[in-house]
Design a protein around this motif. Sequence first.
Motif, PDB file in Angstrom:
ATOM      1  N   LEU A 360       0.762  -1.101   0.051  1.00 17.32           N
ATOM      2  CA  LEU A 360      -0.084   0.079  -0.104  1.00 17.32           C
ATOM      3  C   LEU A 360       0.997   1.279   0.054  1.00 17.32           C
ATOM      4  N   THR A 361       2.050   1.294   0.517  1.00 10.86           N
ATOM      5  CA  THR A 361       3.018   2.260   0.605  1.00 10.86           C
ATOM      6  C   THR A 361       3.436   2.754  -0.708  1.00 10.86           C
ATOM      7  N   MET A 362       3.437   1.655  -1.595  1.00 10.62           N
ATOM      8  CA  MET A 362       3.641   2.057  -3.232  1.00 10.62           C
ATOM      9  C   MET A 362       2.518   2.928  -3.706  1.00 10.62           C
ATOM     10  N   VAL A 363       1.341   2.475  -3.216  1.00 11.16           N
ATOM     11  CA  VAL A 363       0.414   3.100  -3.809  1.00 11.16           C
ATOM     12  C   VAL A 363       0.250   4.549  -3.557  1.00 11.16           C
ATOM     13  N   LEU A 364       0.465   4.739  -1.988  1.00 11.77           N
ATOM     14  CA  LEU A 364       0.462   6.090  -1.507  1.00 11.77           C
ATOM     15  C   LEU A 364       1.289   6.870  -2.094  1.00 11.77           C
ATOM     16  N   THR A 365       2.569   6.336  -2.058  1.00 13.33           N
ATOM     17  CA  THR A 365       3.729   7.321  -2.811  1.00 13.33           C
ATOM     18  C   THR A 365       3.523   7.861  -4.111  1.00 13.33           C
ATOM     19  N   GLN A 366       2.608   7.031  -4.904  1.00 11.91           N
ATOM     20  CA  GLN A 366       2.520   7.541  -6.339  1.00 11.91           C
ATOM     21  C   GLN A 366       1.508   8.633  -6.417  1.00 11.91           C
ATOM     22  N   VAL A 367       0.543   8.490  -5.343  1.00  6.50           N
ATOM     23  CA  VAL A 367      -0.316   9.730  -5.601  1.00  6.50           C
ATOM     24  C   VAL A 367       0.047  10.941  -4.384  1.00  6.50           C
ATOM     25  N   GLY A 368       1.213  10.833  -4.018  1.00  9.40           N
ATOM     26  CA  GLY A 368       1.658  11.866  -3.198  1.00  9.40           C
ATOM     27  C   GLY A 368       0.827  11.943  -1.720  1.00  9.40           C
ATOM     28  N   LEU A 369       0.570  10.608  -1.092  1.00 12.91           N
ATOM     29  CA  LEU A 369      -0.217  10.697   0.021  1.00 12.91           C
ATOM     30  C   LEU A 369       0.972  10.287   1.349  1.00 12.91           C
ATOM     31  N   PRO A 370       0.742  10.693   2.353  1.00 12.37           N
ATOM     32  CA  PRO A 370       1.671  10.301   3.452  1.00 12.37           C
ATOM     33  C   PRO A 370       1.673   9.006   3.672  1.00 12.37           C
ATOM     34  N   VAL A 371       2.767   8.323   3.588  1.00 13.36           N
ATOM     35  CA  VAL A 371       3.043   7.218   4.107  1.00 13.36           C
ATOM     36  C   VAL A 371       2.522   6.805   5.475  1.00 13.36           C
ATOM     37  N   GLU A 372       2.633   7.693   6.305  1.00 11.04           N
ATOM     38  CA  GLU A 372       2.382   7.416   7.994  1.00 11.04           C
ATOM     39  C   GLU A 372       1.097   7.123   8.077  1.00 11.04           C
ATOM     40  N   GLY A 373       0.283   7.255   6.997  1.00  3.53           N
ATOM     41  CA  GLY A 373      -1.189   7.078   7.080  1.00  3.53           C
ATOM     42  C   GLY A 373      -1.638   5.674   7.406  1.00  3.53           C
ATOM     43  N   VAL A 374      -0.629   4.834   6.999  1.00  2.06           N
ATOM     44  CA  VAL A 374      -0.650   3.356   7.205  1.00  2.06           C
ATOM     45  C   VAL A 374      -0.910   3.108   8.664  1.00  2.06           C
ATOM     46  N   ALA A 375      -0.289   3.829   9.504  1.00  2.00           N
ATOM     47  CA  ALA A 375      -0.088   3.617  10.913  1.00  2.00           C
ATOM     48  C   ALA A 375      -1.557   3.652  11.411  1.00  2.00           C
ATOM     49  N   LEU A 376      -2.406   4.346  10.609  1.00  3.25           N
ATOM     50  CA  LEU A 376      -3.938   4.666  11.131  1.00  3.25           C
ATOM     51  C   LEU A 376      -4.814   3.217  11.124  1.00  3.25           C
ATOM     52  N   ILE A 377      -4.407   2.433  10.037  1.00  2.00           N
ATOM     53  CA  ILE A 377      -4.929   1.285   9.901  1.00  2.00           C
ATOM     54  C   ILE A 377      -4.482  -0.008  10.088  1.00  2.00           C
ATOM     55  N   ILE A 378      -3.178   0.064  10.644  1.00  2.00           N
ATOM     56  CA  ILE A 378      -2.353  -1.143  10.895  1.00  2.00           C
ATOM     57  C   ILE A 378      -3.072  -1.998  11.955  1.00  2.00           C
ATOM     58  N   GLY A 379      -3.693  -1.523  12.935  1.00  2.07           N
ATOM     59  CA  GLY A 379      -4.233  -2.208  14.146  1.00  2.07           C
ATOM     60  C   GLY A 379      -5.293  -3.003  13.752  1.00  2.07           C
ATOM     61  N   ILE A 380      -6.038  -2.605  12.760  1.00  5.80           N
ATOM     62  CA  ILE A 380      -7.182  -3.739  12.440  1.00  5.80           C
ATOM     63  C   ILE A 380      -6.923  -4.551  11.159  1.00  5.80           C
ATOM     64  N   ASP A 381      -5.548  -4.371  10.815  1.00  7.88           N
ATOM     65  CA  ASP A 381      -5.418  -4.861   9.121  1.00  7.88           C
ATOM     66  C   ASP A 381      -5.400  -6.394   9.300  1.00  7.88           C
ATOM     67  N   ARG A 382      -5.043  -7.222  10.437  1.00 15.20           N
ATOM     68  CA  ARG A 382      -5.144  -8.564  10.516  1.00 15.20           C
ATOM     69  C   ARG A 382      -6.395  -9.196  10.231  1.00 15.20           C
ATOM     70  N   LEU A 383      -7.561  -8.435  10.811  1.00 12.82           N
ATOM     71  CA  LEU A 383      -8.768  -9.147  10.383  1.00 12.82           C
ATOM     72  C   LEU A 383      -9.144  -8.915   9.025  1.00 12.82           C
ATOM     73  N   LEU A 384      -8.693  -7.840   8.609  1.00 10.62           N
ATOM     74  CA  LEU A 384      -9.038  -7.404   7.185  1.00 10.62           C
ATOM     75  C   LEU A 384      -8.162  -8.335   6.175  1.00 10.62           C
ATOM     76  N   ASP A 385      -6.943  -8.645   6.672  1.00 11.40           N
ATOM     77  CA  ASP A 385      -6.054  -9.442   5.941  1.00 11.40           C
ATOM     78  C   ASP A 385      -6.854 -10.890   5.585  1.00 11.40           C
ATOM     79  N   MET A 386      -7.208 -11.462   6.882  1.00 13.27           N
ATOM     80  CA  MET A 386      -7.992 -12.599   6.955  1.00 13.27           C
ATOM     81  C   MET A 386      -9.140 -12.566   5.800  1.00 13.27           C
ATOM     82  N   MET A 387      -9.963 -11.631   5.927  1.00 12.40           N
ATOM     83  CA  MET A 387     -10.972 -11.282   4.855  1.00 12.40           C
ATOM     84  C   MET A 387     -10.637 -11.339   3.474  1.00 12.40           C
ATOM     85  N   ARG A 388      -9.604 -10.524   3.362  1.00 15.38           N
ATOM     86  CA  ARG A 388      -9.140 -10.165   1.749  1.00 15.38           C
ATOM     87  C   ARG A 388      -8.489 -11.615   1.183  1.00 15.38           C
ATOM     88  N   THR A 389      -7.816 -12.177   2.189  1.00 17.41           N
ATOM     89  CA  THR A 389      -7.107 -13.518   1.644  1.00 17.41           C
ATOM     90  C   THR A 389      -8.067 -14.319   1.157  1.00 17.41           C
TER      91      THR A 389
END
Length: 422
Positions: A360-389
């Motif tokens: 996702l950091t690659m996508v964010l960088t491409q459109v000039g969004l702050p990479v630190e934004g990932v920290a916002l969603i990292i806490g719930i990523d595992r559950l979403l990871d299970m669903m997206r897998t």
Amino acid sequence: MFYYKKLTFTQKILLSMLLGALLGIILNNIDIYHSLINQYLSNGIFEVVGKLFVNSLKMLVVPLVFCSITVGITSLGNIALMGRIGFKAILIYLLTTAVAISLALLCAIIISPGQGIEINNITQFSAKEAPSLASVLISIVPSNPILAMAEGEMLQIILFAIILGIAITITGTKAEAFRKGICSLNDIMMSMVSIIMKFAPIGVFFLIAKTFATQGIDMIIPLLSYFLTVALVLLLHVFITYTAFLKFVGNVSPITFLKKMRTAIVFAFSTASSNATIPVTLSTVEKRLGVDKSVASFTVPLGATINMDGTAIMQGVATVFIATVYMIDLTVVDYLTVILTATLASIGTAGVPGVGLIMLTMVLTQVGLPVEGVALIIGIDRLLDMMRTAVNIIGDSMVSIVTSKSENSFNLSVFNDTKAGL
Ligand code: ASP
């Protein structure tokens, strides 16, 4: 116990999953004993048994992918045919991923998750470097196939196995003994899958209990709008895009498809890894869904490595979410860039837990969004990871059916037989 024995395999796994989630949520809410629970349960027995199970699945991945692709290619007996199957599968992979990310952007723009969230207390996120496109391309060819296998480099193993399969075909009778050997090794690997599957209810129980005990579900609440938007788009993609493909291109029943996919879905959900799920996806697609070995052996491992619709959906919603929180407006060109980069990023995403977030950091960088934004969603990523897998592997299986159907190598009676492969 008596009732348990009467349950089907899928019912046992679903029961394990439910009980594991329940236990995990209860433990997560018992505050007083937290350190003890963490020490002896979450990071103790849950972790050990869960990891043992995932490792035993991973143990099979490299030999299984290697043998099954080689066998698949040799059973085609025709290089042009292989090229055609590969071309079709990759085309549908790319097409569905582009649809997935567009759907994600559309829904995220309409729902606008992230509205009203403060960015004051964002923790710092130091992004791991996402690999460049050039390095992804260069690394497709292994300079040392043994090293590639030792390190589990899937694309490299796939390429080596394809070339080996072609070479066996060209060599003809002189390579017959080797071909038979590798076919028999492939059958042995499938038997190993059945052995490991016997332990699945236990493994799934501990994996899910660990996730819920450490993550809880409370952390979802502040990010509910983001969580629900990703979940909604994942569902829409399965029920609209995949259903349409199965019904109108594959001409098969999407309901039967989803019913038969249940076990593989639970595996993907519990392990959050398309790679670790390959043994289960492969046996489901071949034995339960009726896709010919020559197609499945190629499309499933390749799909688990490069086809990540669920991941692309998360990346689309996350991009809009982060832009909203940081109050940055995205232009139409930005959205098009997101579609392109997220499609490429999902190809480069390895089928292991959490990599989607790094890409996702690659996508964010491409459109000039702050990479630190990932920290916002990292806490719930595992559950979403299970669903997206789970969505990732449903996509791989759908493409396997559609490709096999178009090659007239699809066995409809196996697909329609509810008991097939059980
Ligand atoms: N866990 C995903 C998979 O294995 C990849 C990701 O989105 O992180 O398919």
